[in-house]
Structures are given as C-alpha cells and as structure tokens.
Design an enzyme around this catalytic site. Structure first.
Site, PDB file in Angstrom:
ATOM      1  N   GLU A  47      -3.113   2.433   0.353  1.00 32.93           N
ATOM      2  CA  GLU A  47      -3.309   1.516  -0.775  1.00 32.93           C
ATOM      3  C   GLU A  47      -4.759   1.088  -0.957  1.00 32.93           C
ATOM      4  O   GLU A  47      -5.145   0.720  -2.049  1.00 32.93           O
ATOM      5  CB  GLU A  47      -2.383   0.303  -0.667  1.00 32.93           C
ATOM      6  N   ARG A  73      -0.129   6.444  -0.361  1.00 29.09           N
ATOM      7  CA  ARG A  73       0.136   5.275  -1.208  1.00 29.09           C
ATOM      8  C   ARG A  73      -1.021   4.899  -2.136  1.00 29.09           C
ATOM      9  O   ARG A  73      -1.134   3.769  -2.588  1.00 29.09           O
ATOM     10  CB  ARG A  73       0.492   4.088  -0.304  1.00 29.09           C
ATOM     11  N   GLU A  78       6.653   1.330  -4.965  1.00 27.19           N
ATOM     12  CA  GLU A  78       6.779  -0.083  -4.582  1.00 27.19           C
ATOM     13  C   GLU A  78       6.946  -0.913  -5.856  1.00 27.19           C
ATOM     14  O   GLU A  78       6.247  -0.704  -6.848  1.00 27.19           O
ATOM     15  CB  GLU A  78       5.497  -0.506  -3.843  1.00 27.19           C
ATOM     16  N   ARG A 136      11.693  -3.456   1.529  1.00 28.21           N
ATOM     17  CA  ARG A 136      10.700  -3.686   2.584  1.00 28.21           C
ATOM     18  C   ARG A 136      10.980  -5.038   3.221  1.00 28.21           C
ATOM     19  O   ARG A 136      11.096  -6.039   2.510  1.00 28.21           O
ATOM     20  CB  ARG A 136       9.305  -3.682   1.935  1.00 28.21           C
ATOM     21  N   TYR A 154       1.617 -12.722   7.223  1.00 30.56           N
ATOM     22  CA  TYR A 154       1.397 -11.912   6.022  1.00 30.56           C
ATOM     23  C   TYR A 154       2.529 -12.102   5.016  1.00 30.56           C
ATOM     24  O   TYR A 154       3.692 -11.939   5.346  1.00 30.56           O
ATOM     25  CB  TYR A 154       1.315 -10.429   6.420  1.00 30.56           C
ATOM     26  N   HIS A 178       0.357  -3.840   7.736  1.00 28.55           N
ATOM     27  CA  HIS A 178      -0.887  -4.341   7.142  1.00 28.55           C
ATOM     28  C   HIS A 178      -2.075  -4.174   8.100  1.00 28.55           C
ATOM     29  O   HIS A 178      -2.903  -5.083   8.262  1.00 28.55           O
ATOM     30  CB  HIS A 178      -0.727  -5.798   6.679  1.00 28.55           C
ATOM     31  N   ASP A 224       5.692  -3.080   6.376  1.00 25.51           N
ATOM     32  CA  ASP A 224       4.233  -2.972   6.228  1.00 25.51           C
ATOM     33  C   ASP A 224       3.567  -3.725   7.379  1.00 25.51           C
ATOM     34  O   ASP A 224       3.718  -4.941   7.504  1.00 25.51           O
ATOM     35  CB  ASP A 224       3.832  -3.595   4.879  1.00 25.51           C
ATOM     36  N   TRP A 257      -6.936  -8.243   8.005  1.00 23.39           N
ATOM     37  CA  TRP A 257      -5.857  -8.970   7.324  1.00 23.39           C
ATOM     38  C   TRP A 257      -4.843  -7.982   6.779  1.00 23.39           C
ATOM     39  O   TRP A 257      -5.162  -6.943   6.264  1.00 23.39           O
ATOM     40  CB  TRP A 257      -6.396  -9.820   6.142  1.00 23.39           C
ATOM     41  N   GLU A 288       4.419   1.362   7.097  1.00 23.22           N
ATOM     42  CA  GLU A 288       3.202   1.404   6.284  1.00 23.22           C
ATOM     43  C   GLU A 288       2.008   0.782   7.016  1.00 23.22           C
ATOM     44  O   GLU A 288       2.161  -0.248   7.686  1.00 23.22           O
ATOM     45  CB  GLU A 288       3.476   0.639   4.990  1.00 23.22           C
TER      46      GLU A 288
HETATM   47  O1  KDG Z   1      -4.310  -7.202  -2.833  1.00 24.97           O
HETATM   48  C1  KDG Z   1      -3.704  -6.894  -1.624  1.00 24.97           C
HETATM   49  C2  KDG Z   1      -2.229  -6.622  -1.811  1.00 24.97           C
HETATM   50  O2  KDG Z   1      -2.031  -5.760  -2.871  1.00 24.97           O
HETATM   51  C3  KDG Z   1      -1.617  -6.042  -0.568  1.00 24.97           C
HETATM   52  O3  KDG Z   1      -1.749  -6.943   0.491  1.00 24.97           O
HETATM   53  C4  KDG Z   1      -0.144  -5.743  -0.777  1.00 24.97           C
HETATM   54  O4  KDG Z   1      -0.024  -4.510   1.265  1.00 24.97           O
HETATM   55  C5  KDG Z   1       0.416  -4.742   0.157  1.00 24.97           C
HETATM   56  C6  KDG Z   1       1.557  -3.970  -0.296  1.00 24.97           C
HETATM   57  O5  KDG Z   1       1.968  -3.067   0.439  1.00 24.97           O
HETATM   58  O6  KDG Z   1       2.054  -4.234  -1.382  1.00 24.97           O
HETATM   59 MG    MG Z   2       0.678  -2.600   2.001  1.00 22.73          MG
END
Ligand code: KDG
Ligand code: MG
Length: 411
Positions: free
Chosen positions: A270, A291, A347, A153, A165, A220, A218, A411, A244
């Site tokens: 996630e 995920r 991951e 990644r 990030y 995010h 990612d 975030w 992602e």
């Molecule tokens: O606690 C938050 C993290 O686990 C997250 O920001 C990590 O996005 C993440 C990832 O894909 O591992």
């Molecule tokens: Mg993530």
C-alpha cells in the site's frame, strides 16, 4: 485516428477539500468540454502534492492532447530526473486517472472496456472489523457477515497498550480528522504483548464463524522478518486469506525469510509507489497479493503494468482501499479490478461519508459484499467543486508509534 473531440488540455484545477477528511482532487478540462478527474491524496501530506501539481506538473500539460496517456505518463516519470517517491507518483497518478476518464468519455465507453473488458461480473471485497476487545471485533465481524460480506479483516486493541492501530484511545479512529490534536497522535507498541494476544483473536474467530468465511489481518509493518515468520506459522491453523504488511520491506529480501517458514499467504504494497518497489517480491514469489493503489503508484497505466507482471508469478492484486483513498481512486481500482485476470480482492470500508457523498458521485454499487461497476463512460465518477468549497482543508496527521520505552517505531 483523428478524435472527433478536440481533447487539447485547456485547464487543470487542483482542489484540496475536506468533506470529512482531506482529499486532493485534480480536474483536467479539454477544449471540447470533456473533463476527467483524478485523486492525488497522500494522507497527512496533502499540500505537498497539491503544490507539486500546481507548480511543476500542470503548466507542462496545458495544450497537450489528452489522448496521449502513455507519453504524458513517461514525460512525468522518465522526463523528470527525480523519479519515484510518494508525492511525485501521486501527482502522476492523478493526471493518469483523469486522462483515462477523459479517454473513456471520448470513446463513450467505460474504462474497463478500454482495458480489455470484464473478466468477472463483480469485484470481491473485504471489510474491516476493528474492536477494543476480541468480542467487540467479532461482534462487528458478525454484523458484516450478516450484510453479505464473506471476507473480513480482524484487528483488536492489544491488551495492556493504551492505544492500538485503528482503535485510538478516544474512540476516534485514525481514518478521521485528528483536528483535536494539532500534532500527530502517538500510539505505543509492544511486539511481546501483540504476539501474546493475536492468536486468540483468530482462534475465537474460527470457532465462532467456522471455516467458510475469509479472514485477514494487517500487522502494519510492526515486526522483524523472523517475528513475522513466527506469526505466520502461529496463524496457519486459522487459514488467513492473507497476512498484510508483516514487515516493512524497503529490503524486499526480508520476505524470503518469512516465506521460508510459513504457508500463510502474504500481502504488501500500500505504500509502494512503483513496480520497482515490488519487483523482487513478485518475481521471487515471496508474496501472494500486491496491494499497490492507483493513487499512490502512478495510476491506471502503472497498476495495469504491475498486474500483468504479477500475473506471471501467480501474484494477485488486492488494492489498498482505506478511506484516505477518494471515491475516484475506488472507481479507478474498480475498473482495473473488473478487468484484471489476476484480480484477488478489494479492500472496502464503504463508499464514503455523508459529507464526501455530497462532493463525489460514482457509478459503483455494493451487493452482498461485491462491488458492481456501472457502464457510464469513463470512470463514472464526478466531483462537485461547489460542494467541495464548503469543506476547506483541515491539517491532519497520521499517528506515530513508539515502543513503551519511547523508541520510535514503524506506525
Ligand atoms: O493512510 C494510511 C492508511 O491508509 C492505512 O493505515 C490503512 O493500512 C491500512 C489499510 O490496510 O487499509
Ligand atoms: Mg494496511
């Protein structure tokens, strides 16, 4: 069948410790002495889960038969009027994983055998390369490829923003304890700056590493659906394994918009807690990878259901594996991953720090970027309470994000 072990639950302990970062660990002990462990860590909200477990969950389980995993799961989900939610589902997950661990030990079999046996020899993983510049990110990726990883990644600081990030300004990353900051650190965000710089990362990555390696990214959850659609199109030439969290999908329909415009594979999940959070995404085939993590979505019982449902729609599992998921979660996901016919990728950011390795042990090994699952009974994972006692809880928050004008952003 009557078990040869007396699996009456006699004691349940909730331990919040901080061996490098905070973890909430559950230990369920049965009359015959067999015990199991589970992970209930919700990053930045650890004490909420611990209190929920101690006050509302564990008293109901003393005296129950640990073999009754399904009924206990239903009791804690359906039986509690207040369904779903991250705190509730992490608590259910910890109980569920600990019970699977006990069942495996009682059967003298690894949990993957109870799920139906291995579907593969080992589990493919993707690692993280996060840098302050493109060169920095790609140097880190090259080192990972040299170690044998075949999927990485890529994340790079956005030029012109003070922090991004995964790459906070003081070089601590968000995975670590932010104890120097008693309140959540803040990160700026600019979609324009991000969109203007991201393609270059992948263009340079493909020209440096060629087409054999797998690349991921990612977002995010920082974009709107139409921006994400544009990003997906922009990145198509670089052939990502997946993009992602392009958009936060409380509104699952958002992914239809992205899907309508791009063939870049999409992943999300996630922060999801139940199958209901991803039902439409999966059945409409708007995503390619789901995920959800055992710790955050109700444990092995729940993830097995999500995996089976996803398989009907060509969606593969790619469980979350950031460092805030404890080695117990990793073990649970490794057993699921070695079994699930529709496993995609795990991951992977390492098995833990020196400190966490004093506290947790596990029967997993990494070779050439693949996780091999040992044949210890149960999950093959253990938690050393004495070692954990040396590392008391340390309050810590995830960052928050704001646009450059101060508007709060995802975030
Ligand atoms: O606690 C938050 C993290 O686990 C997250 O920001 C990590 O996005 C993440 C990832 O894909 O591992
Ligand atoms: Mg993530």
């Amino acid at each position: 069948m009557k078990s040869k072990h007396d699996l009456t639950i006699t004691d349940i302990r909730v331990i919040v410790s901080s061996p490098g970062r905070n973890f909430v660990t559950l230990k369920i002990v049965t009359k015959c002495g067999l015990y199991g462990v589970g992970d209930a860590t919700v990053n930045g909200r650890e004490q909420a889960v611990a209190a929920y477990l101690k006050e509302h969950v564990t008293p109901c389980l003393i005296g129950r038969n640990a073999h009754e995993i399904e009924d206990i799961w239903q009791y804690l989900y359906k039986g509690v009027y207040w369904r779903k939610g991250p705190i509730n589902m992490a608590a259910i997950a910890a109980v569920d994983v600990a019970l699977w661990d006990i069942k495996g030990k009682a059967a003298d079999l690894p949990v993957y055998e109870l799920l139906g046996g291995k579907s593969r020899k080992a589990i493919a993983t993707y690692a993280h390369a996060t840098g302050s510049t493109i060169d920095d990110t790609l140097d880190k990726a090259e080192a990972l490829f040299a170690q044998g990883f075949t999927a990485v990644r890529l994340q790079t600081a956005v030029p012109g923003l003070k922090a991004s990030y995964g790459v906070l300004g003081d070089k601590k990353d968000y995975f670590e304890q932010q104890s120097s900051r008693p309140l959540p650190p803040e990160e700026p965000w600019s979609t324009r700056k991000y969109m203007n710089s991201i393609e270059d990362l992948f263009r340079q990555a493909r020209s440096r590493f060629g087409t054999e390696v797998q690349l991921l990214h990612d977002v995010h959850s920082r974009l709107t659906p139409i921006e994400a659609a544009r990003l997906g199109k922009m990145l198509e030439p670089y052939d990502l394994l997946f993009l992602e969290d392009a958009v936060a999908a409380e509104n699952q329909d958002s992914y239809r918009i992205i899907r309508d415009h791009t063939t870049t594979p999409l992943a999300i999940g996630e922060i999801y807690n139940t199958i209901w959070d991803c039902k439409e995404l999966i059945q409409n085939q708007w995503i390619d990878y789901i995920r959800t993590a055992t710790t955050h979505a109700g444990g092995i019982t729940a993830l097995r259901r999500i995996a089976d449902f996803a398989a009907l729609f060509h969606v593969r599992i790619a469980p979350h594996g950031a460092p805030d998921l404890s080695p117990i979660c990793y073990a649970a996901q490794a057993h699921l991953g070695i079994w699930a016919p529709n496993f995609g990728i795990q991951e992977f950011v390492g098995f833990g720090s020196d400190k966490s390795n004093e506290v947790f042990s596990y029967d997993l090994t990494l070779t050439e970027g693949m996780i091999h699952v040992g044949d210890s009974p149960g999950l093959g994972v253990d938690f050393n309470e004495e070692a954990a006692a040396q590392y008391p809880y340390n309050r810590s928050y995830l960052p928050v994000s704001r646009l450059e004008d101060g508007t709060l952003w995802s975030w």
